[in-house]
Design a protein around this motif. Structure first.
Motif: not given
Length: 377
Positions: A31, A27, A330, A322, A24, A325-326
């Motif tokens: 981001a 991520t 996104k 990470g 996380l 997830l991104i």
């Protein structure tokens, strides 16, 4: 037997939870990298869209993006007659807010001459503007589709085509209309305001001004020489494409870019500290087991391998989670998040370095452990 994997299996749930928490954090780091790249890409997208090589603007200004610029529309004819000019076009820019599907929609309206420079660089759906009034090509991020109608000013426009990656430095999606419609939007005022203006005898705003004239040069033309010729006209200035891009980055988005860059640096520093603390804590929790390994004669390289391998597995898992997830979320960000393979690779390299440095702290503590500790209670 791989001691690192065996130790991970022994406390698998806690290790997976730690990897997910680190994921996380990665991520957020990815981001911020993507938002930083997206900010720069959005700022340059609107400059690159016309595929021009020369920007002719009002003298004494750095327009049309860094400053307001207003020049006569017929300047395009004068520029077109210069030696070395292959194509030219007049263009306007303005931001307005309207309503679509019951929601407020902020748009960057670009007016251009159909058949000349300044229109959308490519279409992903529909067709180009085919009439002189009340048709538009919109960026897909507006949420509009071909056939939709939208009110701009006092008139309704029909969306006939879609383009993409056309937005201003603030992230507002673009909508392309004809130059005549764009000028009408710029100069129209409310009826009450028009009556007040007429009563005062004020001069009406010019209905024949544009923000800039853009040009594309012949293959053998020198852009600096043509720009110098235009600057000799006292009421005009000229910027090359590279000058316009550098100016935009140095003035319009510089502060936001630096702020995001600073925040990204802080995030990377926090991530490094968190990874170091996690690995150090994991090592300190295994001091008794490490002492036992020393007691039975395990070499130092075995202990070193245990700590380094676990650190790299932890960092690699966090990076992988990470990145996954991104990539999944996104497209849901309000601003463009642009991640390039090099960004992910550089972050992976940073994580490896951080894991190795953090392992050094753990190894230093492990190598100081007295084997006799394993015999304690």
């Amino acid at each position: 037997m791989n001691l690192a994997l065996k130790d991970i299996r022994h406390s698998l749930f806690r290790f997976v939870l730690t990897c997910f928490g680190l994921g996380l954090l990665m991520t957020v780091v990815l981001a911020m990298i993507g938002i930083y790249n997206g900010l720069v890409a959005d700022a340059l997208a609107i400059v690159k869209a016309p595929e021009a090589e020369l920007w002719v603007v009002e003298a004494g200004t750095q327009g049309p993006f860094a400053e307001a610029s207003s020049i006569p529309a017929d300047t395009r004819d004068a520029v077109a007659r210069l030696p070395g000019i292959a194509a030219s076009g007049a263009i306007t820019y303005q931001t307005l807010e309207t309503e679509s599907a019951g929601k407020a929609l902020r748009l960057y309206v670009i007016g251009y001459e159909t058949g000349r420079l300044g229109g959308p660089s490519h279409l992903i759906a529909g067709r180009e503007i085919g009439t002189s009034h009340f048709e538009a090509v919109a960026d897909r991020k507006t949420g509009l589709v071909p056939g939709d109608t939208i009110r701009l000013g006092r008139d309704r426009f029909t969306v006939v085509g879609l383009t993409e990656e056309a937005m201003n430095s603030g992230g507002d999606p673009a909508i392309f209309v004809t130059l005549a419609d764009a000028i009408a939007l710029q100069t129209e005022i409310a009826p009450a305001a028009e009556r007040v203006r007429a009563a005062r005898g004020a001069t009406p705003p010019s209905a024949n001004n544009v923000a800039a004239v853009i040009a594309r040069l012949e293959p053998d033309a020198d852009v600096e020489l043509v720009a110098a010729t235009i600057r000799q006209w006292k009421h005009l200035s000229a910027l090359s494409q590279s000058d316009q891009e550098n100016l935009l980055l140095a003035s319009v988005v510089d502060r936001a870019r630096r702020q995001i860059g600073l925040f990204l640096g802080i995030l990377l520093s926090v991530s490094a500290v968190v990874i170091a603390l996690i690995i150090y804590t994991m090592t300190m929790e295994k001091l008794k087991q490490i002492a036992t390994l020393k007691l039975i004669g395990a070499p130092d390289r075995t202990i070193l391998g245990l700590i380094v391998q676990q650190a790299l597995i932890l960092g690699g898992s966090g990076w992988g989670i990470g990145l996954t997830l991104i990539l999944l979320v996104k497209d849901n960000f309000p601003r463009r998040v642009l991640l390039e393979p090099m960004n992910a690779a550089v972050l992976a390299g940073i994580i490896v370095v951080v894991c190795l440095v953090a392992s050094g702290l753990g190894i230093r503590a492990a190598l100081k452990v007295d084997p006799a500790t394993a015999l304690g209670g």
